[in-house]
Scaffold this motif. Structure first.
Motif, PDB file in Angstrom:
ATOM      1  N   ARG A   7       0.781  -1.068  -0.069  1.00 34.37           N
ATOM      2  CA  ARG A   7       0.022   0.052   0.033  1.00 34.37           C
ATOM      3  C   ARG A   7       0.867   1.253  -0.081  1.00 34.37           C
ATOM      4  O   ARG A   7       0.510   2.129  -0.821  1.00 34.37           O
ATOM      5  N   ARG A   8       1.943   1.442   0.820  1.00 36.87           N
ATOM      6  CA  ARG A   8       2.871   2.483   0.866  1.00 36.87           C
ATOM      7  C   ARG A   8       3.393   2.593  -0.590  1.00 36.87           C
ATOM      8  O   ARG A   8       3.450   3.688  -1.014  1.00 36.87           O
ATOM      9  N   HIS A   9       3.892   1.685  -1.158  1.00 35.29           N
ATOM     10  CA  HIS A   9       4.506   1.703  -2.295  1.00 35.29           C
ATOM     11  C   HIS A   9       3.349   2.098  -3.561  1.00 35.29           C
ATOM     12  O   HIS A   9       3.826   3.181  -4.216  1.00 35.29           O
ATOM     13  N   GLN A  10       2.323   1.721  -3.528  1.00 32.14           N
ATOM     14  CA  GLN A  10       1.426   2.242  -4.502  1.00 32.14           C
ATOM     15  C   GLN A  10       1.013   3.634  -4.192  1.00 32.14           C
ATOM     16  O   GLN A  10       0.856   4.697  -5.278  1.00 32.14           O
ATOM     17  N   PHE A  11       0.718   4.007  -3.000  1.00 32.14           N
ATOM     18  CA  PHE A  11       0.726   5.447  -2.430  1.00 32.14           C
ATOM     19  C   PHE A  11       1.647   6.460  -2.955  1.00 32.14           C
ATOM     20  O   PHE A  11       1.544   7.579  -3.532  1.00 32.14           O
ATOM     21  N   ARG A  12       2.976   5.926  -2.675  1.00 33.41           N
ATOM     22  CA  ARG A  12       4.308   6.607  -3.228  1.00 33.41           C
ATOM     23  C   ARG A  12       4.283   6.841  -4.753  1.00 33.41           C
ATOM     24  O   ARG A  12       4.394   8.038  -5.652  1.00 33.41           O
ATOM     25  N   GLY A  13       3.651   6.050  -5.569  1.00 39.83           N
ATOM     26  CA  GLY A  13       3.227   5.801  -6.988  1.00 39.83           C
ATOM     27  C   GLY A  13       2.296   6.842  -7.376  1.00 39.83           C
ATOM     28  O   GLY A  13       2.667   7.791  -8.085  1.00 39.83           O
ATOM     29  N   SER A  14       1.500   7.237  -6.692  1.00 36.98           N
ATOM     30  CA  SER A  14       0.428   8.178  -6.850  1.00 36.98           C
ATOM     31  C   SER A  14       1.029   9.295  -6.405  1.00 36.98           C
ATOM     32  O   SER A  14       0.314  10.572  -6.983  1.00 36.98           O
ATOM     33  N   GLY A  53       1.736  15.386  -3.569  1.00 36.69           N
ATOM     34  CA  GLY A  53       2.879  15.136  -4.100  1.00 36.69           C
ATOM     35  C   GLY A  53       4.378  15.364  -3.175  1.00 36.69           C
ATOM     36  O   GLY A  53       5.119  14.337  -2.909  1.00 36.69           O
ATOM     37  N   LEU A  54       4.322  16.628  -2.927  1.00 36.79           N
ATOM     38  CA  LEU A  54       5.429  17.088  -2.237  1.00 36.79           C
ATOM     39  C   LEU A  54       5.724  16.528  -0.791  1.00 36.79           C
ATOM     40  O   LEU A  54       6.653  16.446  -0.186  1.00 36.79           O
ATOM     41  N   ALA A  55       4.502  16.335  -0.123  1.00 38.03           N
ATOM     42  CA  ALA A  55       4.107  15.700   0.936  1.00 38.03           C
ATOM     43  C   ALA A  55       5.167  14.394   1.460  1.00 38.03           C
ATOM     44  O   ALA A  55       5.505  14.098   2.484  1.00 38.03           O
ATOM     45  N   TYR A  56       5.493  13.710   0.316  1.00 38.12           N
ATOM     46  CA  TYR A  56       6.185  12.399   0.360  1.00 38.12           C
ATOM     47  C   TYR A  56       7.642  12.494  -0.170  1.00 38.12           C
ATOM     48  O   TYR A  56       8.197  11.188  -0.137  1.00 38.12           O
TER      49      TYR A  56
END
Length: 86
Positions: A7-14, A53-56
């Motif tokens: 889930r974290r990986h998918q969210f970073r992709g988004s 996006g910048l939050a990550y």
């Protein structure tokens, strides 16, 4: 890969998608005439995607600390964005 890692990986992709969308939307909004009815909504959407996006960036993970920051720089520095609609 454990479920929460997926889930974290998918969210970073988004997050990278959000930064790319923000960058593109900045260009679209800048190309529209200042009185165009879509200029403000597109600009607001770009800002929302940019913030998301910048939050990550600086997440402590390779994806966030390495390639995601490139997209972040594009959107923050408005690389290639020029106001031609004015």
């Amino acid at each position: 890969m454990r479920c929460h890692q997926q889930r974290r990986h998918q969210f970073r992709g988004s997050s990278s998608t959000s930064l790319n969308r923000a960058w593109c939307m900045q260009s679209v909004a800048a190309a529209l005439p200042t009185d165009h009815p879509l200029r403000e909504p597109i600009s607001k959407s770009a800002q929302m995607h940019r913030s998301d996006g910048l939050a990550y960036i600086n997440s402590g993970h390779y994806e966030g600390d390495h390639w995601l920051e490139t997209f972040g720089l594009y959107v923050v520095k408005r690389v290639g964005v020029s106001s031609v609609g004015n």
